[in-house]
Structures are given as C-alpha cells and as structure tokens.
Write a protein that holds these residues in place. Structure first.
Motif, PDB file in Angstrom:
ATOM      1  N   THR A   1       6.785   0.625   6.724  1.00  0.00           N
ATOM      2  CA  THR A   1       7.921  -0.075   6.287  1.00  0.00           C
ATOM      3  C   THR A   1       9.219   0.777   6.216  1.00  0.00           C
ATOM      4  OG1 THR A   1       6.474  -1.731   5.353  1.00  0.00           O
ATOM      5  CG2 THR A   1       8.726  -1.986   4.924  1.00  0.00           C
ATOM      6  N   TRP A   2       9.075   1.903   5.579  1.00  0.00           N
ATOM      7  CA  TRP A   2      10.310   2.933   5.207  1.00  0.00           C
ATOM      8  C   TRP A   2       9.690   4.180   5.600  1.00  0.00           C
ATOM      9  CZ3 TRP A   2       8.130  -0.128   1.051  1.00  0.00           C
ATOM     10  CH2 TRP A   2       8.746  -1.430   1.023  1.00  0.00           C
ATOM     11  N   PRO A   3       9.695   4.764   6.903  1.00  0.00           N
ATOM     12  CA  PRO A   3       9.229   5.628   7.361  1.00  0.00           C
ATOM     13  C   PRO A   3      10.028   6.914   7.120  1.00  0.00           C
ATOM     14  CG  PRO A   3      10.158   4.479   9.025  1.00  0.00           C
ATOM     15  CD  PRO A   3      10.156   3.472   8.015  1.00  0.00           C
ATOM     16  N   ASP A   4      11.181   6.721   6.512  1.00  0.00           N
ATOM     17  CA  ASP A   4      12.222   7.938   6.291  1.00  0.00           C
ATOM     18  C   ASP A   4      12.325   8.198   4.958  1.00  0.00           C
ATOM     19  OD1 ASP A   4      13.008   8.175   8.946  1.00  0.00           O
ATOM     20  OD2 ASP A   4      14.389   6.747   8.687  1.00  0.00           O
ATOM     21  N   LEU A   5      11.511   7.498   4.182  1.00  0.00           N
ATOM     22  CA  LEU A   5      11.580   7.759   2.560  1.00  0.00           C
ATOM     23  C   LEU A   5      10.582   8.312   2.160  1.00  0.00           C
ATOM     24  CD1 LEU A   5      13.207   4.393   1.212  1.00  0.00           C
ATOM     25  CD2 LEU A   5      14.181   6.649   1.534  1.00  0.00           C
ATOM     26  N   ARG A   6      10.411   9.536   1.795  1.00  0.00           N
ATOM     27  CA  ARG A   6       9.327  10.482   1.268  1.00  0.00           C
ATOM     28  C   ARG A   6       9.029  10.584  -0.250  1.00  0.00           C
ATOM     29  NH1 ARG A   6       8.505  15.344   5.746  1.00  0.00           N
ATOM     30  NH2 ARG A   6       7.717  14.051   7.052  1.00  0.00           N
ATOM     31  N   SER A   7       9.951   9.800  -1.082  1.00  0.00           N
ATOM     32  CA  SER A   7      10.019   9.594  -2.390  1.00  0.00           C
ATOM     33  C   SER A   7       9.528   8.279  -3.036  1.00  0.00           C
ATOM     34  CB  SER A   7      11.577   9.777  -2.888  1.00  0.00           C
ATOM     35  OG  SER A   7      12.358   8.808  -2.527  1.00  0.00           O
ATOM     36  N   LEU A   8       8.777   7.309  -2.372  1.00  0.00           N
ATOM     37  CA  LEU A   8       8.225   6.213  -2.933  1.00  0.00           C
ATOM     38  C   LEU A   8       7.396   6.426  -3.896  1.00  0.00           C
ATOM     39  CD1 LEU A   8       8.270   4.200   0.504  1.00  0.00           C
ATOM     40  CD2 LEU A   8      10.074   4.306  -1.228  1.00  0.00           C
ATOM     41  N   TRP A   9       6.549   7.517  -3.819  1.00  0.00           N
ATOM     42  CA  TRP A   9       5.531   7.769  -4.764  1.00  0.00           C
ATOM     43  C   TRP A   9       6.079   7.826  -6.121  1.00  0.00           C
ATOM     44  CZ3 TRP A   9       5.619  12.055  -8.147  1.00  0.00           C
ATOM     45  CH2 TRP A   9       6.599  13.149  -7.415  1.00  0.00           C
TER      46      TRP A   9
ATOM     47  N   ILE B   1       0.895  -1.035   0.025  1.00  0.00           N
ATOM     48  CA  ILE B   1      -0.037  -0.100   0.041  1.00  0.00           C
ATOM     49  C   ILE B   1       0.921   1.295  -0.014  1.00  0.00           C
ATOM     50  CG2 ILE B   1      -1.792   1.324   1.062  1.00  0.00           C
ATOM     51  CD1 ILE B   1      -2.728  -1.636   2.519  1.00  0.00           C
ATOM     52  N   ASN B   2       1.001   1.914  -1.162  1.00  0.00           N
ATOM     53  CA  ASN B   2       2.160   3.090  -1.224  1.00  0.00           C
ATOM     54  C   ASN B   2       1.216   4.343  -0.907  1.00  0.00           C
ATOM     55  OD1 ASN B   2       4.731   3.826  -2.007  1.00  0.00           O
ATOM     56  ND2 ASN B   2       4.065   4.348  -4.153  1.00  0.00           N
ATOM     57  N   ASN B   3       1.148   4.461   0.194  1.00  0.00           N
ATOM     58  CA  ASN B   3       0.382   5.774   0.717  1.00  0.00           C
ATOM     59  C   ASN B   3       1.067   6.935   1.132  1.00  0.00           C
ATOM     60  OD1 ASN B   3       1.943   4.691   2.933  1.00  0.00           O
ATOM     61  ND2 ASN B   3       0.545   5.428   4.618  1.00  0.00           N
ATOM     62  N   GLN B   4       0.398   7.775   1.848  1.00  0.00           N
ATOM     63  CA  GLN B   4       1.181   9.255   1.908  1.00  0.00           C
ATOM     64  C   GLN B   4       1.325   9.461   3.575  1.00  0.00           C
ATOM     65  OE1 GLN B   4      -0.011  12.436  -0.666  1.00  0.00           O
ATOM     66  NE2 GLN B   4      -1.691  11.155  -1.113  1.00  0.00           N
ATOM     67  N   ASP B   5       2.411  10.315   3.879  1.00  0.00           N
ATOM     68  CA  ASP B   5       2.695  10.646   5.079  1.00  0.00           C
ATOM     69  C   ASP B   5       1.840  11.580   5.876  1.00  0.00           C
ATOM     70  OD1 ASP B   5       4.288  10.508   7.305  1.00  0.00           O
ATOM     71  OD2 ASP B   5       5.928  11.575   6.574  1.00  0.00           O
ATOM     72  N   ASN B   6       0.764  10.994   6.206  1.00  0.00           N
ATOM     73  CA  ASN B   6      -0.300  11.909   7.102  1.00  0.00           C
ATOM     74  C   ASN B   6      -1.056  11.274   7.826  1.00  0.00           C
ATOM     75  OD1 ASN B   6      -3.237  12.882   6.742  1.00  0.00           O
ATOM     76  ND2 ASN B   6      -1.913  14.719   7.198  1.00  0.00           N
ATOM     77  N   PRO B   7      -1.701  11.223   8.907  1.00  0.00           N
ATOM     78  CA  PRO B   7      -2.421  10.623   9.926  1.00  0.00           C
ATOM     79  C   PRO B   7      -3.537  10.114   9.103  1.00  0.00           C
ATOM     80  CG  PRO B   7      -1.678  12.367  11.181  1.00  0.00           C
ATOM     81  CD  PRO B   7      -1.167  12.536   9.723  1.00  0.00           C
ATOM     82  N   HIS B   8      -4.316  10.810   8.544  1.00  0.00           N
ATOM     83  CA  HIS B   8      -5.538  10.636   7.807  1.00  0.00           C
ATOM     84  C   HIS B   8      -5.224   9.302   6.637  1.00  0.00           C
ATOM     85  CE1 HIS B   8      -8.767  10.162   4.979  1.00  0.00           C
ATOM     86  NE2 HIS B   8      -8.135  10.764   3.955  1.00  0.00           N
ATOM     87  N   HIS B   9      -4.145   9.588   5.996  1.00  0.00           N
ATOM     88  CA  HIS B   9      -3.853   8.707   4.932  1.00  0.00           C
ATOM     89  C   HIS B   9      -3.196   7.311   5.705  1.00  0.00           C
ATOM     90  CE1 HIS B   9      -3.966  11.160   1.408  1.00  0.00           C
ATOM     91  NE2 HIS B   9      -3.557  12.120   2.261  1.00  0.00           N
TER      92      HIS B   9
ATOM     93  N   GLN C   1      10.363  19.617   6.972  1.00  0.00           N
ATOM     94  CA  GLN C   1       9.542  18.163   7.116  1.00  0.00           C
ATOM     95  C   GLN C   1       8.219  18.057   7.047  1.00  0.00           C
ATOM     96  OE1 GLN C   1      11.673  16.682  10.635  1.00  0.00           O
ATOM     97  NE2 GLN C   1      13.182  15.615   9.099  1.00  0.00           N
ATOM     98  N   ILE C   2       7.553  18.840   6.125  1.00  0.00           N
ATOM     99  CA  ILE C   2       6.171  19.019   5.860  1.00  0.00           C
ATOM    100  C   ILE C   2       5.956  18.342   4.603  1.00  0.00           C
ATOM    101  CG2 ILE C   2       4.312  20.406   5.283  1.00  0.00           C
ATOM    102  CD1 ILE C   2       5.488  22.634   6.977  1.00  0.00           C
TER     103      ILE C   2
ATOM    104  N   VAL D   1      -6.810  20.741  10.702  1.00  0.00           N
ATOM    105  CA  VAL D   1      -6.213  22.069  10.675  1.00  0.00           C
ATOM    106  C   VAL D   1      -5.149  22.348  11.777  1.00  0.00           C
ATOM    107  CG1 VAL D   1      -8.478  23.130   9.653  1.00  0.00           C
ATOM    108  CG2 VAL D   1      -7.983  23.142  12.153  1.00  0.00           C
ATOM    109  N   LYS D   2      -5.099  21.557  12.579  1.00  0.00           N
ATOM    110  CA  LYS D   2      -3.808  21.517  13.628  1.00  0.00           C
ATOM    111  C   LYS D   2      -2.498  21.157  12.822  1.00  0.00           C
ATOM    112  CE  LYS D   2      -7.073  21.277  17.765  1.00  0.00           C
ATOM    113  NZ  LYS D   2      -7.204  20.253  18.841  1.00  0.00           N
ATOM    114  N   ASP D   3      -2.549  20.453  11.838  1.00  0.00           N
ATOM    115  CA  ASP D   3      -1.462  19.895  11.479  1.00  0.00           C
ATOM    116  C   ASP D   3      -0.953  20.793  10.556  1.00  0.00           C
ATOM    117  OD1 ASP D   3      -1.705  17.603  12.654  1.00  0.00           O
ATOM    118  OD2 ASP D   3      -2.891  16.376  11.292  1.00  0.00           O
TER     119      ASP D   3
END
Length: 471
Positions: free
Chosen positions: A76-84, A36-44, A408-409, A343-345
C-alpha cells in the motif's frame, strides 16, 4: 386506488423495510481494516500474502456484522520504510481512509494469526465511536534502559499479537512530535497515545494471545516458530558453515570479556575471528587497522567489513555476523532464521532501532549489541560504494544505518535479537523466547552463564572462574 392512498402505502412499506433493516442487524455492520505491517523483503511479502489470504477467507463468516478489508503495508505504501515506528502509519491511515467510514483498525505482523469470529465477538463489547486502544498488555517489572528508565506503570501492547484501534483514536491522536530515537516502537506508541494521562491508555484483552497459546478464546495469537524457516523446497537450509562471525574487541578486554565470551560460545565456532587494534597471539586476535575508541567504534567496524571482503575464506561465506565482545549468541538458532532469506539479496538483519525514522529524514539501523547480520552482497555494496566513517568514534551501528539508507537496503528486524539482557524486557514478553532467542547483550546485571544456558540453550565450555565485575 387513489394517489394519496398509494403514497401512504409506500410510506408504510418504507417504514416497514427500515425496521426490518435495523432489526436484521444490517445497520450494526462495522468496517474493520486489517493492516499487515510487514517488512520490505520478498520472504516477508510472501508470508504477508498468505496471512492476508487466510484472513480474507474468513470474511464470509462475519459479513453480517463486520465488513473486512485486509491490506499489506509495503504494498500500500511501497516508498515508506518507517511504518514500523507506527507514527507515520497512523497518519497514512487517516489520509487514505478518512472518507471510508472505518470503525476499527487491527494492526498485525506477518505471522499474527487472526480468528475473525472471535475478534468480531470482542469488538461488540467496545464502543467504536470513542477512542479505544486494545491489545495484549505488557508491563515492565523494573525501569529499563530500552524504555529510557521510565515509570513502569505504563501498559503497552505486544504488537506481535496485534493491536486494535478505533477510528476516533487514529483521528484524534496527540498533537505533539514523537521522540527522536525509536527503540521499542510498541512502548513508544503506547506512551504517545497515553500522552501523560491526557490521552488513551491500553486496554488489556485476554483475547489477544501470546506465543502458541492453546486457548480456544484467542482472537489473535502468535508463534515465534513460524518466523523460522526449516529446510524445504522453498528454503535452502543454512548451516553454521555458511556463517562467519567477527568479534569486535579492544586490548582493554583481552583478558576479561574475550575469555568469557570464548567460554560461553565463540570457543566452539569453527568460522570466526577476534578483531582488535592489538595483535595478541595468546587469544589469538587479528589486528585491524583502526584505533580503539571508548565508544562509537565506527572505524573498527568499517575495517572489519573491509577485511571480510578482502579475505578469501571470509568472503566465500554467504553470511557475515559482527558482534561485540559482550554479545552472547546461539549461531545454530541464527542459521534457522537465515534459511528464510536468499543469499543473493542484500540483507541487513538484527534488532532494528531508528533515529528520526518516523519523519522521513531519519533512518533505521541494526543495533550492534544484539549482533549485525549481513549477506555478502550487502558487504560488497558498502565497501564498493565508497562509504566511510566521518570520525573513528562515530556510532558504528548508526553509520551503518545511514549507509543502508543510501543503498536502499532495508534494515530487517527480528525480535529474537536483543540489545539488552533478559531482565531488561517485560516478563510476559520475554518468557516466550526461551527456545528461540538468538542473542542477548551485556554481561551485567544478568549472570552471563545463566543467560547462555537458560535463555540461549548453550553449554559453556568450562566452570566459571572469573569475577564479572570487570566486564
């Protein structure tokens, strides 16, 4: 019974057991890894866990032929934001699972629905020991800017419906560097794997279904409606009163683009400003302290952010939206999407592009033409962080990407924002968005009135009374 007879009997038993093992299909069991190639956000992440649980709940129904593991990319890869961009995902999969005898990898999005029984049936018709690339094929009708005006013969996957890759495809991917700019990662992945005809082309499979398909043969399907968040105990409804829109323009377009945009949609907005380097009471515009530039507009973008934070009636709004003067947007639809987020994020949302995002040194950014959505905490973080434009005409959206990376947003993506007009997208892909699309960009070549009415559900204020050639 003699020792030799016992050994002979045991040998026969071993052979009999082996035959039973083979005939029973145990050796035919294949291993499927679902990513599941998801996005880095609590909702996702929350929705990804629901999808993970749903797929895992089906595993028993196929366990005789398919051993299923389901992972979430950001876990699985919390430090990688380029998996998309998919390139680093292929590398990470190879490194992590090389010794695990994986046969197939199914890459899906958070909202992709999977039927394991039908998927297992599809898998049996393909040879997992050969490179295989399978999905719902898209194909451009004409050369388009979002695909660098390349040949339209390439078929590429609709990644929202998922894509199936055999393990040999992952381990034998082309030995060449991906392109620097990431615009449409599903197209770029297909081009990379095809490797100018030396690699693997996409196989179109009818079992990979599109938006809300009702077919009973769908192994995967996708619903755009599921990406939105109606008001509930989990989601506080966002209304147009929570959104402030700031339009970035220049004097050169005061009499052309701006009046057309006002007629199409901004004229109905209660909470907006038209920001220009020139004060024009007839519109009216609000003067910002930044020169107009032929391209780039970083100084003007930054001045708009600064004004938003310094102006009380703007600062009090939870959401800031910055658009170009040739962006067409349905803010009511946008509000439904924003209801998914807190809206707090610190939120930055729109259509995500990347510059060298795959190599760890680049960054993701929200491309400006489709609209840039920022929560007010993000605006505060940028301005209070002391970030600046190096030059007034630097690309504003790319500079924003650099600032977001430093803070880091994550740059969050929604396929409902568009940097181009509808005709720039594959017909099979874009037709499903007529009732959910949030924005399109450019007044040419598509007729802007038609885009507003037919694609965005807007009702322009007046009958067209101007030529579009100047736009």
């Amino acid at each position: 019974m003699g020792t030799s007879k016992v050994c002979s009997l045991l040998s026969l038993l071993r052979v009999s057991f082996l035959l039973m093992f083979i005939c029973g299909g145990a050796l035919a069991t294949q291993r499927l890894l679902v990513v599941i190639n998801n996005q880095d956000n609590p909702h996702h992440l929350s929705y990804s866990k629901l999808t993970q649980s749903y797929i895992q709940g089906q595993a028993d129904s196929v366990k005789r032929h398919l051993a299923v593991e389901v992972i979430i990319s950001t876990a699985t890869w919390p430090d990688l934001r380029s998996l998309w961009t998919f390139y680093p995902l292929l590398k990470e999969l190879k490194d992590l699972y090389e010794s695990d005898n994986i046969d197939w990898v199914l890459v899906i999005q958070e909202h992709t629905e999977v039927d394991l029984v039908l998927l297992q049936k599809l898998i049996t018709s393909f040879n997992s020991s050969a490179p295989q690339f399978i999905g719902r094929a898209l194909q451009d009708k004409t050369p388009t800017i979002i695909h660098h005006y390349e040949n339209t013969s390439l078929k590429y996957p609709d990644s929202s419906s998922g894509m199936l890759l055999s393990w040999p495809l992952i381990t034998s991917r082309p030995n060449r560097e991906p392109i620097d700019f990431n615009i449409d990662p599903q197209h770029e992945l297909a081009r990379y794997l095809y490797d100018d005809g030396k690699g693997t082309a996409l196989t179109d499979a009818a079992e990979f279904c599109g938006e809300s398909s009702q077919s009973d043969t769908c192994a995967t399907r996708y619903s755009l409606e599921s990406t939105l968040c109606p008001a509930s105990s989990m989601h506080k409804a966002v209304s147009e009163d929570d959104i402030f829109v700031m339009i970035k323009t220049g004097e050169v377009y005061h009499k052309t683009r701006v009046p057309l945009q006002m007629r199409l949609w901004t004229g109905r907005l209660k909470h907006k400003e038209i920001n220009s380097e020139k004060l024009d009471p007839s519109i009216p515009t609000v003067k910002v302290d930044a020169p107009n530039t032929e391209r780039g507009h970083c100084a003007k973008f930054y001045a708009i952010l600064k004004r938003a934070l310094q102006t009380e009636n703007i600062r009090k709004k939870p959401w800031l939206v910055i658009v170009d003067d040739d962006t067409i947007m349905n803010v009511t639809r946008l509000a439904k999407l924003l209801s998914c987020y807190s809206v707090k994020d610190k939120i930055a949302l729109g259509e995500r592009y990347g510059y060298k995002a795959h190599d760890g040194y680049g960054y993701s950014y929200i491309t400006g033409g489709g609209g840039t959505v920022l929560s007010m905490p993000s605006v505060k973080a940028i301005i209070n962080g002391g970030y600046k434009c190096n030059k007034p005409d630097e690309p504003d959206d790319m500079m924003l990407g650099i600032w977001l990376r430093s803070l880091q947003i994550p740059a969050l993506h929604s396929s409902l924002f568009h940097q181009a007009p509808p005709s720039a997208y594959a017909p099979r892909y874009i037709v499903s968005q007529k009732h959910q699309a949030i924005s399109f960009h450019k007044y040419q070549p598509d007729d802007p009135d038609k885009v507003a009415k037919e694609w965005l559900g807007l009702t322009p204020l007046l009958t067209p009374d101007m030529e579009h050639d100047e736009l």
